[in-house]
Design an enzyme around this catalytic site. Sequence first.
Site, PDB file in Angstrom:
ATOM      1  N   ASN A  55      -7.635   0.302 -20.688  1.00 56.91           N
ATOM      2  CA  ASN A  55      -7.794   0.486 -22.131  1.00 56.91           C
ATOM      3  C   ASN A  55      -7.610   1.954 -22.496  1.00 56.91           C
ATOM      4  O   ASN A  55      -7.528   2.823 -21.634  1.00 56.91           O
ATOM      5  CB  ASN A  55      -9.180   0.001 -22.570  1.00 56.91           C
ATOM      6  CG  ASN A  55      -9.183  -0.555 -23.975  1.00 56.91           C
ATOM      7  OD1 ASN A  55      -8.323  -0.221 -24.803  1.00 56.91           O
ATOM      8  ND2 ASN A  55     -10.157  -1.404 -24.267  1.00 56.91           N
ATOM      9  N   PHE A  56      -7.534   2.201 -23.791  1.00 57.11           N
ATOM     10  CA  PHE A  56      -7.516   3.547 -24.370  1.00 57.11           C
ATOM     11  C   PHE A  56      -6.352   4.411 -23.870  1.00 57.11           C
ATOM     12  O   PHE A  56      -6.513   5.607 -23.618  1.00 57.11           O
ATOM     13  CB  PHE A  56      -8.856   4.257 -24.133  1.00 57.11           C
ATOM     14  CG  PHE A  56     -10.028   3.524 -24.705  1.00 57.11           C
ATOM     15  CD1 PHE A  56     -10.222   3.452 -26.077  1.00 57.11           C
ATOM     16  CD2 PHE A  56     -10.933   2.875 -23.880  1.00 57.11           C
ATOM     17  CE1 PHE A  56     -11.293   2.753 -26.614  1.00 57.11           C
ATOM     18  CE2 PHE A  56     -12.010   2.181 -24.400  1.00 57.11           C
ATOM     19  CZ  PHE A  56     -12.186   2.119 -25.777  1.00 57.11           C
ATOM     20  N   LEU A  57      -5.184   3.791 -23.696  1.00 56.55           N
ATOM     21  CA  LEU A  57      -3.980   4.577 -23.417  1.00 56.55           C
ATOM     22  C   LEU A  57      -3.607   5.331 -24.687  1.00 56.55           C
ATOM     23  O   LEU A  57      -3.279   4.732 -25.713  1.00 56.55           O
ATOM     24  CB  LEU A  57      -2.836   3.656 -22.987  1.00 56.55           C
ATOM     25  CG  LEU A  57      -1.440   4.280 -22.895  1.00 56.55           C
ATOM     26  CD1 LEU A  57      -1.425   5.443 -21.919  1.00 56.55           C
ATOM     27  CD2 LEU A  57      -0.418   3.224 -22.492  1.00 56.55           C
TER      28      LEU A  57
ATOM     29  N   THR B 107      -4.394  -5.378 -22.977  1.00 57.14           N
ATOM     30  CA  THR B 107      -3.895  -5.981 -24.210  1.00 57.14           C
ATOM     31  C   THR B 107      -3.083  -4.958 -24.980  1.00 57.14           C
ATOM     32  O   THR B 107      -3.216  -3.749 -24.788  1.00 57.14           O
ATOM     33  CB  THR B 107      -5.048  -6.473 -25.107  1.00 57.14           C
ATOM     34  OG1 THR B 107      -5.926  -5.373 -25.392  1.00 57.14           O
ATOM     35  CG2 THR B 107      -5.834  -7.587 -24.447  1.00 57.14           C
TER      36      THR B 107
ATOM     37  N   LEU C 252     -12.124  -4.739 -25.854  1.00 56.66           N
ATOM     38  CA  LEU C 252     -12.501  -3.801 -26.911  1.00 56.66           C
ATOM     39  C   LEU C 252     -11.261  -3.180 -27.537  1.00 56.66           C
ATOM     40  O   LEU C 252     -10.251  -2.991 -26.875  1.00 56.66           O
ATOM     41  CB  LEU C 252     -13.392  -2.706 -26.337  1.00 56.66           C
ATOM     42  CG  LEU C 252     -14.672  -3.195 -25.644  1.00 56.66           C
ATOM     43  CD1 LEU C 252     -15.445  -2.009 -25.102  1.00 56.66           C
ATOM     44  CD2 LEU C 252     -15.538  -3.984 -26.612  1.00 56.66           C
TER      45      LEU C 252
END
Length: 557
Positions: free
Chosen positions: A278-280, A314, A557
Amino acid sequence: MSEESKEIDPAVNADAIKEISEGNENEVVSGEDADVADDAEAENDDAVAAGSSAKKKSSKRAKIKKALGALSKDDGAAGSSGSSANPASKLTTEMVEQLLEMNPSLKNEVAGMDKEKAADTLKKLDVADLLTGMSVSGKNQKDMASYKFWQTQPVPRFDETQPFKEGPIKMIDPEQVPKEPQPLLEGFEWVTMDLIDDKELEEVWELLNGHYVEDDEAMFRFNYSQSFLNWALKAPGWRKEWHVGVRASKSRKLVAFISGVPIALRIRSATLKSTEINFLCIHKKLRSKRLAPVLIQEITRRCYQLGIFQAIYTAGIVLPKPVSTCRYFHRSLDWLKLYEVGFSPMPKNSNKARQLTKYKLPTTTSMKGLRVMQQKDVDAVQDLLHRYLKRFDMAPELDAEEIQHWLVHDEKTTAEQVIWTYVVEDPKTHKITDCFSFYCLKSSVIKNPKHDTVRAAYMFYYATEAAFADEEKGLKERLNELMNDALVLAKRFNFDVFNALTLLDNPLFLEQQKFGPGDGQLHYYIYNYRTLPIPGGVDGKNEVDEKRRGGVGVVML
């Protein structure tokens, strides 16, 4: 990675269809069409809302018309008699391919067809069907550079047609994994972020808040709090090595980041020791430097070194190859504010008073035994949620420590509340029969003279004993009771909107609880694992379908 999404304005699609069908040749599709409202000054509340709405409508209308090929007068105009031809019947193969890239759910429906049959199928559809749920921002268009990278990775391909056995795509030998990261461009260097250090946590926060996900028209941007990042990035078993950053060598400024947290992910009968990526995030000025593939390769290398060979992630864009696609839905809690910032449209033949009445909620909850989840409830909630999630093809296996982290708010350690979880306790047996949770994620409102933040509640995990009755009898009614109380509580805590995807059993309550369809989709991907498609709660037209439940049970998230 979550996706910024807003309520769909049916008038946008309707206007575009009308203009195309009637062959309106006086309106040129150009960049100017997307910016007509940028310089308008808001003189009052209606002007604020109208300005945001005009920008959104003109931009989307232009992109939809462009997506449909801006059909020429000869191909798409109405006949002189006044009857309008269906533009879809004039689609070229190139247009068909473009439309499929912009409508992933429809693409999945025709995935097994050859191009000619797919084109013939689409040509028989009404344009309104083609536009349902379509991403018109271009963010679902093929990015050839990105696809070139993914062709080198162990992920399923779009052109796979042969039967396969579910399982890993590539076997990895940790001893063969490089010990050092690949070199970066001159002037940049790898760093491992220490999020225990408040200064480094603040650096990640500043990067995400300035350069992370925006909506299509750059009207909203996720605004993560430092409390949220502590919650999201420090799940049980978290590793410092999975907080990967890139700094500019001279200024020491953090310019890119990617993260992972451990997850036991069950896909049907197989449980995978995996990483949730996440958080790329990459600084806007560096997005031409091709840092995203390098970041992905580096966190993959670090996972491989620890013997973890699968990951779940995602995105709002289509990459090779989604295992499932869900759609965002939104329930207005403060409709007037959402209208003024351009998030929610004014429906045709409605007005402010009607909209406020439509979305009005009770001031008190209705379920007996409903209370805030406490530490003492962890084991009971873990048992209930475990049994509930077993009903889905893809879901996490959460232990008691993870339940406590993800669902229990700790006032002593958290400066700002992120998660709200409630349970229903039977007053006679004291058994926990139900639970639901939602988390807070704010969005910054960009260039709006009246509001600077939208406070959104996101549906998280929930469970109910009603799911285990014969033929799920009473499940829909019970979920609607639970979710109505969730809305009441979110309103009480000053949230502006309640967001949910079409995963879990959400299709059973979205319509009844007055959620409206959004313009965002979330595609689920599994790295280094091949599996059959998993239902995402929507049909081929990207509309809610109760029969397509039972697929996605993991909330990212």
